[in-house]
Design an enzyme around this catalytic site. Sequence first.
Site, short mmCIF file in Angstrom:
data_model
loop_
_atom_site.label_atom_id
_atom_site.label_comp_id
_atom_site.label_asym_id
_atom_site.label_seq_id
_atom_site.Cartn_x
_atom_site.Cartn_y
_atom_site.Cartn_z
N GLU A 121 0.83 -1.20 0.00
CA GLU A 121 0.00 0.00 0.00
C GLU A 121 0.87 1.26 0.00
O GLU A 121 0.77 2.08 0.90
CB GLU A 121 -0.90 0.01 1.24
CG GLU A 121 -1.76 -1.23 1.41
CD GLU A 121 -2.50 -1.25 2.76
OE1 GLU A 121 -2.28 -0.37 3.61
OE2 GLU A 121 -3.32 -2.17 2.94
N PRO A 122 1.74 1.44 -1.00
CA PRO A 122 2.64 2.60 -0.96
C PRO A 122 1.88 3.88 -1.29
O PRO A 122 0.97 3.89 -2.11
CB PRO A 122 3.64 2.29 -2.08
CG PRO A 122 2.85 1.48 -3.07
CD PRO A 122 1.91 0.65 -2.23
N GLY A 123 2.25 4.94 -0.62
CA GLY A 123 1.69 6.26 -0.92
C GLY A 123 2.81 7.23 -1.22
O GLY A 123 3.15 7.54 -2.37
N ARG A 124 3.49 7.63 -0.15
CA ARG A 124 4.52 8.67 -0.25
C ARG A 124 5.60 8.35 -1.27
O ARG A 124 6.02 9.22 -2.04
CB ARG A 124 5.16 8.82 1.14
CG ARG A 124 6.08 10.02 1.27
CD ARG A 124 6.86 9.97 2.59
NE ARG A 124 6.06 9.65 3.74
CZ ARG A 124 5.49 10.53 4.56
NH1 ARG A 124 5.65 11.83 4.34
NH2 ARG A 124 4.76 10.15 5.60
N CYS A 130 -2.80 33.47 10.36
CA CYS A 130 -2.59 34.14 11.64
C CYS A 130 -2.29 33.14 12.75
O CYS A 130 -3.10 32.92 13.65
CB CYS A 130 -3.80 34.99 11.97
SG CYS A 130 -4.00 36.24 10.72
N TYR A 177 0.57 13.91 0.82
CA TYR A 177 0.00 14.54 2.01
C TYR A 177 0.13 16.06 1.96
O TYR A 177 0.27 16.71 2.99
CB TYR A 177 0.65 13.96 3.29
CG TYR A 177 0.61 12.45 3.34
CD1 TYR A 177 -0.59 11.79 3.53
CD2 TYR A 177 1.76 11.68 3.11
CE1 TYR A 177 -0.65 10.40 3.52
CE2 TYR A 177 1.71 10.29 3.12
CZ TYR A 177 0.50 9.66 3.32
OH TYR A 177 0.45 8.29 3.32
N1 LLP Z 1 -1.65 2.00 4.41
C1 LLP Z 1 -2.22 2.49 5.53
C2 LLP Z 1 -3.17 1.65 6.27
C3 LLP Z 1 -1.92 3.79 5.96
O1 LLP Z 1 -2.49 4.27 7.05
C4 LLP Z 1 -1.00 4.57 5.21
C5 LLP Z 1 -0.67 5.92 5.63
C6 LLP Z 1 -0.44 4.02 4.05
C7 LLP Z 1 -0.78 2.73 3.68
C8 LLP Z 1 0.52 4.78 3.17
O2 LLP Z 1 1.70 5.07 3.83
P1 LLP Z 1 2.94 5.72 3.04
O3 LLP Z 1 3.41 4.70 2.04
O4 LLP Z 1 2.48 6.96 2.39
O5 LLP Z 1 3.94 5.99 4.09
N2 LLP Z 1 0.22 12.72 6.88
C9 LLP Z 1 1.46 12.08 7.23
C10 LLP Z 1 1.48 10.63 6.81
C11 LLP Z 1 0.34 9.83 7.39
C12 LLP Z 1 0.31 8.42 6.88
C13 LLP Z 1 -1.00 7.80 7.16
N3 LLP Z 1 -1.13 6.46 6.70
C14 LLP Z 1 2.60 12.86 6.59
O6 LLP Z 1 2.35 13.87 5.95
O7 LLP Z 1 3.76 12.50 6.74
#
Ligand code: LLP
Length: 418
Positions: free
Chosen positions: A273-276, A342, A371
């Site tokens: 489940e990659p995001g970042r 502000c 994000y």
């Molecule tokens: N799977 C689940 C269940 C998650 O909760 C998350 C992220 C991901 C996958 C994706 O994670 P990644 O590959 O992007 O690390 N707002 C914060 C990051 C919060 C992440 C929340 N969950 C920031 O700006 O650093």
Amino acid sequence: MNYFNYVDNKLWCEEVPVAEVAKAVGTPLYLYSHRTLKRHFEVFDSAFENIPHIVCFSAKANSNAAILKIFINEGSGMDIVSGGELYRVLEAGADPGKIVYSGVGKREEEIRYALESDILMFNIESPQELEVINACAGKMDRTARISLRVNPDVNPMTHPHISTGMKENKFGIDIEKSLDEYRHAAKLDHIDIVGVDCHIGSQITELSPFIEALDRLKELIFSLRNEGIGIRYLDLGGGLGITYDNETPPHPQDYAKAIMDRVRDIDCTFIFEPGRVIVGNAGILVSRVLYTKAGADKRFVIVDAGMNDLIRPSLYNSYHNIQPVELKEREDILSDVVGPICESGDYLARGRVIPELERGELVAVMSAGAYGFPMSSNYNSRPRVPEVLVRDGKFYVIRSGETRADLTRGESIPDFLQ
Ligand code: LLP
């Protein structure tokens, strides 16, 4: 690797000068590179080509329809955490058979929507949620495919706000209790156990926490199989970090190799489940310097983007590189780059030695593709900014900037106040 580069001292996104987009669309704006997005997805996906797997892009990192569609076209599934995200990803054309649904607080209406949509599986985060999903599925005369999201109690060595797999975190079901919970789930009429899931945190820059979590999950899978509980999917969540400053996270290929070395003995389809790691360095926030002023011991650079546009620095003290869109000979100077909101906590960079920026010039806040926009708000009644995608020398507005009228949409003044 990304496609934001300086050519002749000017910052370009692929074959488009950033300044040209800013001129046409106005600032602030989020700017994404299609080539980078596609490349990051392909690199991640192909790293696992030797094992059965599904990459489920984590929609929360960037949920713009056009961006989701890029990954869907590459065969991506989706990781969602709300009915709203389910709606978005389905609208963008995602295959329900590749959607996984995590989150500690799924409402019944959201559960019904996911069951109707026939998603791949729910990642269940509590014993009560399991009962509710079983009951909802029963009422709908369906069976819910599920995994338990287990909390493996692994320290991901990241910012405490984005660590999720330790005992003190609200996420998942304690791994010690999970075997009993699986035994119970196996007896429920409307539950089909298909997998095991975990997600230990975000912006993880070492391999060891992933490996530790994987080893614990493997043990659980073997115990389950010994009891006749079949497991078809092993979902390892997201969390792989990126370089914002001078971090050296593992390359997706190293991450994949470390995992593949350990999973030869488990016959499963793997879910990631990659995001970042896919979107983070594929987007920037472009802003204009409104004013500069001398503080007691540093310079304030006031730009037109604030914490409502990019909250990461204020919320996690995150580092984002800030660069002038046009490079020239100048001094470096100790500066705070702040927004118009502000709040003293409204800053994009604090105590940073950066080139002496001037009123009117453009700056790029780097690594803002994950994000960034999805966490933006209307605080201080600031309309949300446009999002723009560059591809093959052209740019496309993929979300228009909000107008002032958008700010009051849905509000009403009751008669007694008229
Ligand atoms: N799977 C689940 C269940 C998650 O909760 C998350 C992220 C991901 C996958 C994706 O994670 P990644 O590959 O992007 O690390 N707002 C914060 C990051 C919060 C992440 C929340 N969950 C920031 O700006 O650093």
